[in-house]
Scaffold this motif. Sequence first.
Motif, mmCIF file in Angstrom:
data_model
loop_
_atom_site.group_PDB
_atom_site.id
_atom_site.type_symbol
_atom_site.label_atom_id
_atom_site.label_comp_id
_atom_site.label_asym_id
_atom_site.label_seq_id
_atom_site.Cartn_x
_atom_site.Cartn_y
_atom_site.Cartn_z
ATOM 1 N N ASN A 114 0.810 -1.213 0.000
ATOM 2 C CA ASN A 114 0.000 0.000 0.000
ATOM 3 C C ASN A 114 0.847 1.269 0.000
ATOM 4 O OD1 ASN A 114 -2.598 -1.349 0.161
ATOM 5 N ND2 ASN A 114 -2.046 -1.861 2.275
ATOM 6 N N ASN A 115 2.155 1.120 0.183
ATOM 7 C CA ASN A 115 3.051 2.276 0.181
ATOM 8 C C ASN A 115 3.615 2.583 -1.202
ATOM 9 O OD1 ASN A 115 2.800 2.923 2.892
ATOM 10 N ND2 ASN A 115 4.444 1.522 3.516
ATOM 11 N N TYR A 116 3.088 1.906 -2.233
ATOM 12 C CA TYR A 116 3.587 2.106 -3.591
ATOM 13 C C TYR A 116 2.429 2.338 -4.556
ATOM 14 C CZ TYR A 116 7.699 -0.092 -1.506
ATOM 15 O OH TYR A 116 8.756 -0.400 -0.692
ATOM 16 N N LYS A 117 2.690 3.138 -5.584
ATOM 17 C CA LYS A 117 1.726 3.339 -6.656
ATOM 18 C C LYS A 117 2.446 3.219 -7.994
ATOM 19 C CE LYS A 117 -1.436 6.358 -4.105
ATOM 20 N NZ LYS A 117 -2.092 7.699 -4.034
ATOM 21 N N ILE A 124 0.612 -4.236 -7.964
ATOM 22 C CA ILE A 124 1.696 -4.842 -7.196
ATOM 23 C C ILE A 124 1.138 -5.991 -6.371
ATOM 24 C CG2 ILE A 124 3.409 -4.447 -5.390
ATOM 25 C CD1 ILE A 124 3.538 -1.531 -6.355
ATOM 26 N N GLU A 125 1.735 -7.170 -6.517
ATOM 27 C CA GLU A 125 1.287 -8.346 -5.764
ATOM 28 C C GLU A 125 1.991 -8.469 -4.422
ATOM 29 O OE1 GLU A 125 1.693 -11.861 -8.129
ATOM 30 O OE2 GLU A 125 -0.275 -11.604 -9.076
ATOM 31 N N SER A 126 3.291 -8.197 -4.388
ATOM 32 C CA SER A 126 4.042 -8.336 -3.143
ATOM 33 C C SER A 126 5.343 -7.552 -3.237
ATOM 34 C CB SER A 126 4.354 -9.806 -2.858
ATOM 35 O OG SER A 126 5.203 -10.344 -3.866
ATOM 36 N N VAL A 127 5.940 -7.327 -2.072
ATOM 37 C CA VAL A 127 7.234 -6.647 -1.981
ATOM 38 C C VAL A 127 8.141 -7.495 -1.096
ATOM 39 C CG1 VAL A 127 8.478 -4.560 -1.334
ATOM 40 C CG2 VAL A 127 6.144 -4.390 -2.219
ATOM 41 N N THR A 128 9.331 -7.820 -1.601
ATOM 42 C CA THR A 128 10.293 -8.626 -0.856
ATOM 43 C C THR A 128 11.521 -7.781 -0.530
ATOM 44 O OG1 THR A 128 9.583 -10.618 -2.046
ATOM 45 C CG2 THR A 128 11.694 -10.726 -0.885
ATOM 46 N N TYR A 152 6.542 4.359 -17.717
ATOM 47 C CA TYR A 152 5.990 3.892 -16.453
ATOM 48 C C TYR A 152 6.678 4.591 -15.288
ATOM 49 C CZ TYR A 152 3.992 0.142 -19.284
ATOM 50 O OH TYR A 152 3.301 -0.567 -20.231
ATOM 51 N N LEU A 153 5.910 4.862 -14.219
ATOM 52 C CA LEU A 153 6.439 5.496 -13.023
ATOM 53 C C LEU A 153 6.018 4.702 -11.797
ATOM 54 C CD1 LEU A 153 5.449 9.204 -13.817
ATOM 55 C CD2 LEU A 153 7.692 8.182 -14.142
ATOM 56 N N ILE A 154 6.907 4.617 -10.808
ATOM 57 C CA ILE A 154 6.545 4.031 -9.526
ATOM 58 C C ILE A 154 6.865 5.045 -8.435
ATOM 59 C CG2 ILE A 154 8.773 2.837 -9.226
ATOM 60 C CD1 ILE A 154 7.123 0.594 -7.808
ATOM 61 N N THR A 155 5.916 5.234 -7.529
ATOM 62 C CA THR A 155 6.052 6.187 -6.426
ATOM 63 C C THR A 155 6.016 5.443 -5.102
ATOM 64 O OG1 THR A 155 5.024 7.985 -7.676
ATOM 65 C CG2 THR A 155 5.012 8.182 -5.287
ATOM 66 N N ALA A 156 6.948 5.775 -4.221
ATOM 67 C CA ALA A 156 6.992 5.204 -2.877
ATOM 68 C C ALA A 156 6.603 6.286 -1.871
ATOM 69 C CB ALA A 156 8.389 4.673 -2.559
ATOM 70 N N LYS A 170 8.286 13.526 0.289
ATOM 71 C CA LYS A 170 7.075 13.719 -0.500
ATOM 72 C C LYS A 170 7.373 14.526 -1.763
ATOM 73 C CE LYS A 170 3.716 13.386 3.291
ATOM 74 N NZ LYS A 170 4.652 12.827 4.272
ATOM 75 N N GLY A 171 8.653 14.808 -1.984
ATOM 76 C CA GLY A 171 9.065 15.565 -3.157
ATOM 77 C C GLY A 171 9.411 14.674 -4.327
ATOM 78 N N ALA A 172 10.212 15.222 -5.254
ATOM 79 C CA ALA A 172 10.523 14.515 -6.505
ATOM 80 C C ALA A 172 11.264 13.208 -6.265
ATOM 81 C CB ALA A 172 11.344 15.423 -7.412
ATOM 82 N N GLY A 173 11.965 13.074 -5.161
ATOM 83 C CA GLY A 173 12.747 11.873 -4.906
ATOM 84 C C GLY A 173 11.945 10.641 -4.554
ATOM 85 N N ASN A 174 10.597 10.754 -4.523
ATOM 86 C CA ASN A 174 9.787 9.568 -4.198
ATOM 87 C C ASN A 174 9.307 8.826 -5.433
ATOM 88 O OD1 ASN A 174 7.729 11.142 -5.244
ATOM 89 N ND2 ASN A 174 6.450 11.087 -3.413
ATOM 90 N N THR A 175 9.723 9.256 -6.621
ATOM 91 C CA THR A 175 9.247 8.659 -7.876
ATOM 92 C C THR A 175 10.405 8.416 -8.831
ATOM 93 O OG1 THR A 175 7.109 9.780 -7.676
ATOM 94 C CG2 THR A 175 7.705 8.970 -9.857
ATOM 95 N N LEU A 176 10.394 7.239 -9.478
ATOM 96 C CA LEU A 176 11.351 6.932 -10.531
ATOM 97 C C LEU A 176 10.599 6.334 -11.717
ATOM 98 C CD1 LEU A 176 14.414 5.375 -8.628
ATOM 99 C CD2 LEU A 176 14.255 7.650 -9.659
ATOM 100 N N GLY A 177 11.192 6.468 -12.901
ATOM 101 C CA GLY A 177 10.543 5.981 -14.117
ATOM 102 C C GLY A 177 11.324 4.860 -14.778
#
Length: 276
Positions: A114-117, A124-128, A152-156, A170-177
């Motif tokens: 739930n901490n990722y989008k 997302i099925e799981s995080v290891t 594609y982008l993923i945000t934590a 909560k700034g730009a560093g929470n997302t990578l493509g």
Amino acid sequence: MKFSQHLALTIEQGKFKLIDDNKEIYPVANISAVSNSSVALEFPIPLLNKKYKLAIPSIIDGYGNPTIADTLEFTVNLNSVLEVFLKSLEFVPSHKILLQFSEPVVAATVSDINNYKLYPYGAIESVTVLKDDLVEINLSSAIKLEGRGKNYLITAGGNIQAVSGNQMTKGAGNTLGFTFAENDISSVYIYPNPIKKSLHNEAYIGHLTRQSTVEILTVEGTLIRSLEEFDGNGGIEWDLRDSNGNKLDIGIYIIRAIDKSNASGKEVLTKFAITQ
């Protein structure tokens, strides 16, 4: 750093330069896309409270055009608040993402899906947790990520926390493509199809390899427009215009996709229609 136009998601490393007030020059250590028009820069030295200059080279934008080289001046004003940020991303086809944080993180917070989008789609099925600063994001196989001309982008975010107590930025560093291209062009397609002139201003040509040429032809075989896939996202955005900048008329057309990623030069033909 935000640009005024869309960028190619893959940017050549090593060309951006950091210049301090003593005119010392440092190549930027790493560049990561955080959106279609923004990048995150990792500097090779700790930044102090002073002025810096960033030498920005001419790069290729999302439409295949070179940008203008420039120099940007900025001032660092550090406060006592430290934050965790995403340091790097590796996409492992076709359903895994390796995500590295800037410092060791609390396992219970980074393993919570739930901490990722994921954008523009995907689940997302799981995080290891693989290391104290590295996680493996396992994506749902029910929603296949494909080369559709999309980045594609993923945000934590959420309650992700470092072992040190620092919170997730909560700034730009929470997302990578990241990008995804096909290994073969056999299933090339255009979306939408048919294209409605009264409704659509552009179309996407997808399922391309990282190096492909797409030719728009009349049914008689006359070349109308030639397009290149160059940014590694497996697709091309097309403005529905010919090589002279004119909108195409109602009719049936042909796409010829040519794979240039290897010596075979495989070609695939597919039809599409433009309606009122």
